[in-house]
Motif scaffolding. Structure first.
Motif, mmCIF file in Angstrom:
data_model
loop_
_atom_site.group_PDB
_atom_site.id
_atom_site.type_symbol
_atom_site.label_atom_id
_atom_site.label_comp_id
_atom_site.label_asym_id
_atom_site.label_seq_id
_atom_site.Cartn_x
_atom_site.Cartn_y
_atom_site.Cartn_z
ATOM 1 N N GLN A 93 0.835 -1.200 0.000
ATOM 2 C CA GLN A 93 0.000 0.000 0.000
ATOM 3 C C GLN A 93 0.872 1.253 0.000
ATOM 4 N N GLN A 94 1.847 1.227 -0.855
ATOM 5 C CA GLN A 94 2.822 2.296 -0.929
ATOM 6 C C GLN A 94 2.325 3.358 -1.902
ATOM 7 N N GLN A 95 2.056 4.545 -1.384
ATOM 8 C CA GLN A 95 1.475 5.605 -2.190
ATOM 9 C C GLN A 95 2.458 6.734 -2.494
ATOM 10 N N SER A 96 3.472 6.900 -1.708
ATOM 11 C CA SER A 96 4.375 8.028 -1.898
ATOM 12 C C SER A 96 5.357 7.761 -3.035
ATOM 13 N N ASP A 97 5.942 8.825 -3.515
ATOM 14 C CA ASP A 97 6.942 8.746 -4.572
ATOM 15 C C ASP A 97 8.229 8.162 -3.974
ATOM 16 N N VAL A 98 8.715 7.102 -4.552
ATOM 17 C CA VAL A 98 9.920 6.448 -4.035
ATOM 18 C C VAL A 98 11.083 6.527 -5.028
ATOM 19 N N PHE A 99 11.020 7.492 -5.931
ATOM 20 C CA PHE A 99 12.070 7.621 -6.938
ATOM 21 C C PHE A 99 13.444 7.806 -6.303
ATOM 22 N N GLN A 100 13.560 8.685 -5.326
ATOM 23 C CA GLN A 100 14.854 8.913 -4.685
ATOM 24 C C GLN A 100 15.347 7.659 -3.970
ATOM 25 N N GLU A 101 14.445 6.942 -3.339
ATOM 26 C CA GLU A 101 14.829 5.715 -2.656
ATOM 27 C C GLU A 101 15.365 4.687 -3.663
ATOM 28 N N LYS A 102 14.706 4.604 -4.805
ATOM 29 C CA LYS A 102 15.177 3.685 -5.850
ATOM 30 C C LYS A 102 16.514 4.145 -6.420
ATOM 31 N N GLY A 103 16.702 5.455 -6.531
ATOM 32 C CA GLY A 103 17.987 5.977 -6.995
ATOM 33 C C GLY A 103 19.112 5.623 -6.044
ATOM 34 N N LEU A 104 18.866 5.797 -4.756
ATOM 35 C CA LEU A 104 19.862 5.422 -3.753
ATOM 36 C C LEU A 104 20.097 3.917 -3.780
ATOM 37 N N ALA A 105 19.031 3.143 -3.924
ATOM 38 C CA ALA A 105 19.172 1.683 -3.988
ATOM 39 C C ALA A 105 20.052 1.280 -5.172
ATOM 40 N N LEU A 106 19.887 1.956 -6.317
ATOM 41 C CA LEU A 106 20.723 1.650 -7.479
ATOM 42 C C LEU A 106 22.193 1.911 -7.165
ATOM 43 N N LEU A 107 22.469 3.036 -6.539
ATOM 44 C CA LEU A 107 23.859 3.345 -6.173
ATOM 45 C C LEU A 107 24.419 2.331 -5.184
ATOM 46 N N ILE A 108 23.603 1.907 -4.232
ATOM 47 C CA ILE A 108 24.057 0.933 -3.237
ATOM 48 C C ILE A 108 24.302 -0.420 -3.895
ATOM 49 N N GLU A 109 23.393 -0.824 -4.781
ATOM 50 C CA GLU A 109 23.588 -2.100 -5.480
ATOM 51 C C GLU A 109 24.849 -2.074 -6.337
ATOM 52 N N LEU A 110 25.138 -0.931 -6.958
ATOM 53 C CA LEU A 110 26.376 -0.804 -7.730
ATOM 54 C C LEU A 110 27.586 -0.961 -6.810
ATOM 55 N N ALA A 111 27.520 -0.358 -5.626
ATOM 56 C CA ALA A 111 28.619 -0.480 -4.660
ATOM 57 C C ALA A 111 28.764 -1.926 -4.182
ATOM 58 N N GLU A 112 27.641 -2.607 -3.960
ATOM 59 C CA GLU A 112 27.704 -4.011 -3.555
ATOM 60 C C GLU A 112 28.320 -4.860 -4.664
ATOM 61 N N LEU A 113 27.995 -4.543 -5.902
ATOM 62 C CA LEU A 113 28.609 -5.248 -7.030
ATOM 63 C C LEU A 113 30.116 -5.020 -7.046
ATOM 64 N N ALA A 114 30.525 -3.779 -6.896
ATOM 65 C CA ALA A 114 31.960 -3.472 -6.861
ATOM 66 C C ALA A 114 32.641 -4.231 -5.727
ATOM 67 N N ASN A 115 31.975 -4.292 -4.586
ATOM 68 C CA ASN A 115 32.546 -4.993 -3.439
ATOM 69 C C ASN A 115 32.759 -6.478 -3.737
ATOM 70 N N GLU A 116 31.810 -7.089 -4.434
ATOM 71 C CA GLU A 116 31.952 -8.516 -4.762
ATOM 72 C C GLU A 116 33.068 -8.763 -5.778
ATOM 73 N N THR A 117 33.323 -7.792 -6.640
ATOM 74 C CA THR A 117 34.420 -7.967 -7.612
ATOM 75 C C THR A 117 35.779 -7.754 -6.952
ATOM 76 N N ARG A 118 35.766 -6.970 -5.875
ATOM 77 C CA ARG A 118 36.981 -6.637 -5.116
ATOM 78 C C ARG A 118 38.019 -5.926 -5.985
ATOM 79 N N CYS A 119 37.578 -5.338 -7.097
ATOM 80 C CA CYS A 119 38.503 -4.728 -8.049
ATOM 81 C C CYS A 119 39.308 -3.569 -7.464
ATOM 82 N N PHE A 120 38.801 -2.938 -6.446
ATOM 83 C CA PHE A 120 39.442 -1.757 -5.862
ATOM 84 C C PHE A 120 40.264 -2.088 -4.620
ATOM 85 N N LYS A 121 40.232 -3.346 -4.193
ATOM 86 C CA LYS A 121 40.860 -3.720 -2.926
ATOM 87 C C LYS A 121 42.325 -4.090 -3.134
ATOM 88 N N PHE A 122 43.113 -3.065 -3.449
ATOM 89 C CA PHE A 122 44.533 -3.248 -3.728
ATOM 90 C C PHE A 122 45.298 -3.796 -2.543
#
Length: 161
Positions: free
Chosen positions: A22-51
């Motif tokens: 029963q979600q009526q409010s605009d959740v665009f910003q929440e989805k935008g943040l979720a996209l950024l977090i999921e991208l960070a989680e993906l990067a974390n799993e690749t460990r590409c930055f963990k020199f």
């Protein structure tokens, strides 16, 4: 890759979630943040930055699942802003290693969240495609993983996730 089927599946899932919560409010910003977090989680799993670490990346299946978690939110954002008319995944050559691609993708996501144009939305898809290419994921890999994760997301909603 044809995106119309994925948009359709995501639209149905979004509707299911909205109706069950029963979600009526605009959740665009929440989805935008979720996209950024999921991208960070993906990067974390690749460990590409963990020199500093000698531990390798997670298994390909784990990385692919994190990748499609992002695709869910990317599709959902496009649906919310009527950008689901994008029918094929735009492909352009993008240079850089994984770390550079993650940083650039973060920047284009931020740009899209401010601009909300088809051009900026397509650019996010271009960079996600470059990440998939760098990770060795095929269109078929992505589609199959998306379908499996979509089903899992329905099950999670049904069980009170």
């Amino acid at each position: 890759m044809q995106l119309s089927t994925l948009f359709s599946m995501q639209r149905e899932l979004d509707s299911f979630i909205q109706n069950n919560r029963q979600q009526q409010s605009d959740v665009f910003q929440e989805k935008g943040l979720a996209l950024l977090i999921e991208l960070a989680e993906l990067a974390n799993e690749t460990r590409c930055f963990k020199f500093w670490s000698t531990k390798g990346p997670s298994e390909d299946a784990v990385i692919l699942e994190e990748y499609v978690d992002s695709i869910h939110f990317l599709l959902s954002l496009g649906i919310e802003k009527n950008l689901h008319t994008l029918t094929t995944w735009p492909v352009r050559e993008v240079e850089g290693n994984l770390t550079q691609l993650f940083l650039a993708t973060t920047a284009v996501i931020h740009r899209f969240l401010e601009d909300l144009s088809m051009e900026s939305y397509e650019q996010v898809w271009v960079y996600y495609g470059a990440i998939a290419n760098k990770l060795g994921f095929t269109n078929e890999d992505i589609i199959q993983a998306y379908i499996a994760k979509n089903e899992e997301n329905y099950n999670r909603q049904k069980t009170g996730y």
